[in-house]
Design a protein around this motif. Structure first.
Motif, PDB file in Angstrom:
ATOM      1  N   ILE A   5       0.857  -1.188   0.000  1.00 16.75           N
ATOM      2  CA  ILE A   5       0.000   0.000   0.000  1.00 16.75           C
ATOM      3  C   ILE A   5       0.894   1.239   0.000  1.00 16.75           C
ATOM      4  CG2 ILE A   5      -1.848  -1.153   1.293  1.00 16.75           C
ATOM      5  CD1 ILE A   5      -1.132   0.942   3.545  1.00 16.75           C
ATOM      6  N   GLU A  55      -2.290  -2.206  -3.520  1.00 14.63           N
ATOM      7  CA  GLU A  55      -3.697  -2.516  -3.236  1.00 14.63           C
ATOM      8  C   GLU A  55      -4.507  -1.261  -2.934  1.00 14.63           C
ATOM      9  OE1 GLU A  55      -4.539  -5.473  -0.341  1.00 14.63           O
ATOM     10  OE2 GLU A  55      -3.272  -6.994  -1.283  1.00 14.63           O
ATOM     11  N   MET A  56      -3.805  -0.238  -2.431  1.00 15.83           N
ATOM     12  CA  MET A  56      -4.544   0.933  -1.959  1.00 15.83           C
ATOM     13  C   MET A  56      -3.599   2.126  -1.847  1.00 15.83           C
ATOM     14  SD  MET A  56      -6.978   1.131   1.465  1.00 15.83           S
ATOM     15  CE  MET A  56      -5.926  -0.033   2.321  1.00 15.83           C
ATOM     16  N   LEU A 101      -8.241   1.200  -5.096  1.00 14.44           N
ATOM     17  CA  LEU A 101      -8.866   2.128  -4.145  1.00 14.44           C
ATOM     18  C   LEU A 101      -7.934   3.288  -3.835  1.00 14.44           C
ATOM     19  CD1 LEU A 101     -11.107   2.927  -2.114  1.00 14.44           C
ATOM     20  CD2 LEU A 101     -10.037   1.368  -0.460  1.00 14.44           C
ATOM     21  N   THR A 150     -10.055   2.787 -10.548  1.00 19.28           N
ATOM     22  CA  THR A 150      -9.776   3.120  -9.145  1.00 19.28           C
ATOM     23  C   THR A 150     -10.977   3.800  -8.496  1.00 19.28           C
ATOM     24  OG1 THR A 150      -7.413   3.423  -9.644  1.00 19.28           O
ATOM     25  CG2 THR A 150      -8.223   4.377  -7.585  1.00 19.28           C
ATOM     26  N   ILE A 202     -10.974   2.172   7.205  1.00 20.11           N
ATOM     27  CA  ILE A 202     -10.224   2.036   5.953  1.00 20.11           C
ATOM     28  C   ILE A 202     -10.279   0.590   5.461  1.00 20.11           C
ATOM     29  CG2 ILE A 202      -7.870   2.074   4.992  1.00 20.11           C
ATOM     30  CD1 ILE A 202      -7.425   4.632   6.705  1.00 20.11           C
ATOM     31  N   LEU A 203     -10.077  -0.369   6.362  1.00 21.05           N
ATOM     32  CA  LEU A 203     -10.176  -1.784   5.985  1.00 21.05           C
ATOM     33  C   LEU A 203     -11.582  -2.123   5.473  1.00 21.05           C
ATOM     34  CD1 LEU A 203      -8.267  -3.673   8.857  1.00 21.05           C
ATOM     35  CD2 LEU A 203      -7.391  -2.922   6.625  1.00 21.05           C
ATOM     36  N   GLN A 206     -12.006  -0.808   2.071  1.00 22.64           N
ATOM     37  CA  GLN A 206     -11.218  -1.611   1.133  1.00 22.64           C
ATOM     38  C   GLN A 206     -11.992  -2.879   0.734  1.00 22.64           C
ATOM     39  OE1 GLN A 206      -7.621  -3.299   2.763  1.00 22.64           O
ATOM     40  NE2 GLN A 206      -6.656  -3.537   0.755  1.00 22.64           N
ATOM     41  N   GLU A 207     -12.627  -3.496   1.713  1.00 24.80           N
ATOM     42  CA  GLU A 207     -13.367  -4.735   1.453  1.00 24.80           C
ATOM     43  C   GLU A 207     -14.648  -4.491   0.652  1.00 24.80           C
ATOM     44  OE1 GLU A 207     -14.146  -6.440   5.249  1.00 24.80           O
ATOM     45  OE2 GLU A 207     -12.021  -6.745   5.717  1.00 24.80           O
ATOM     46  N   THR A 209     -16.165  -3.148  -2.080  1.00 25.00           N
ATOM     47  CA  THR A 209     -15.812  -2.587  -3.388  1.00 25.00           C
ATOM     48  C   THR A 209     -16.968  -1.837  -4.054  1.00 25.00           C
ATOM     49  OG1 THR A 209     -16.326  -4.720  -4.413  1.00 25.00           O
ATOM     50  CG2 THR A 209     -14.028  -4.324  -3.801  1.00 25.00           C
TER      51      THR A 209
END
Length: 301
Positions: A5, A55-56, A101, A150, A202-203, A206-207, A209
């Motif tokens: 990240i 990933e981010m 993301l 994105t 944030i997690l 991220q999950e 979508t």
């Protein structure tokens, strides 16, 4: 290959917390900042390389608003947010494999001074004045980019509380020295969030979508300034707390080179979108948050 990240402006209180958390869960964390050991903002090739395959992207960059709002500082506050966001947007456009993301920091100060009702993403009223102009320009610089690969998310963050830094130390000092009473009339609302819940939000984003746009990142139970100071005194076991009236704060702000708005603006913000989408807070009440922070501070001191 290690998961990656990118943290832009990741050297402050929030950035260091996120770096530690992501590193502990097996991520390689690339940091873009003005500090020499990191990727420089002027190094476009280095930024593109860092973003490629990540990933981010989490962007926290921006000059602190804890200063006097003179013309020079105003220009730096805005440009440090919009120009860094534009550098990142341009780099994402140049990426072969951009992160899915992009999370960009924003602020709950985008809403008006509110003592009458809480502000949500859907029904909140955007305010006026310099700090609101900063927030609007910051978000516009993010959402101006059309990025088909994105997702873009703006975190309208309230005041972030944690043992490792941020705003807590000045408040602790006020209470320690018997000055932990109300500030101003004490009716202004204090919207806050524990730093662990910033990380967890944030997690969550991220999950999920399917989620994009602006999110209020604030605990579901904001309190008044009066209640905040009362809880802090109680948690620190201090009975006495002398109040600071508005005129006293105005004088103090000049000497401390800051603005009273940071204390006196009523930020009454609710995390409606996060809660509707199923996010659950670990620290939903101020009492829980302050107890954890005090215990952690005692453990590391």
């Amino acid at each position: 290959m290690k998961k990656k990240i990118v943290l832009a402006g990741g050297t402050g209180f929030i950035g260091q917390y996120l770096e530690d958390k992501f590193t502990a869960t097996g991520y390689e964390v690339k940091i873009i900042s003005r500090q020499p050991q990191h990727i420089a903002w002027s190094n476009q090739a280095g930024i593109i390389s860092a973003l490629d395959g990540a990933e981010m992207l989490i962007n926290l960059a921006g000059k602190s608003v804890n200063c006097r709002y003179n013309d020079k500082n105003k220009e730096e506050i805005i440009s440090s947010r919009t120009k860094t966001t534009q550098i990142l947007g341009n780099a994402l456009l140049a990426c072969g494999s951009p992160p899915p993301l992009w999370i960009n920091s924003s602020t709950a100060t985008i809403y008006r001074h509110a003592e009458d009702r809480p502000m949500t993403e859907e029904n909140g009223e955007i305010g006026t004045g310099f700090s609101v102009d900063v927030a609007k320009a910051w978000e516009q610089s993010l959402f101006d980019y059309q990025l088909p690969r994105t997702r873009q998310v703006a975190l309208r963050m309230s005041i972030v509380l944690g043992a490792e830094g941020g705003v807590m130390e000045p408040y602790f000092n006020l209470v320690r020295f018997g000055l932990g009473g109300v500030q101003g009339d004490g009716n202004q609302m204090f919207s806050w969030i524990h730093i662990e819940d910033v990380y967890r939000a944030i997690l969550f984003l991220q999950e999920r979508t399917d989620l994009k746009g602006a999110f209020n990142v604030s605990a579901p139970h904001p309190v008044s300034n009066r209640e905040f100071m009362k809880q802090l005194r109680k948690t620190m076991n201090r009975k006495l707390g002398l109040p600071a009236q508005k005129w006293m704060l105005e004088i103090g702000a000049v000497f401390m080179k800051t603005e009273t708005e940071l204390i006196l603006k009523s930020r009454w913000v609710l995390p409606e979108r996060l809660e509707k989408d199923g996010f659950q807070f670990t620290f939903d009440t101020l009492e829980k948050a302050l107890q954890q922070i005090i215990l952690k501070k005692q453990a590391i001191s």
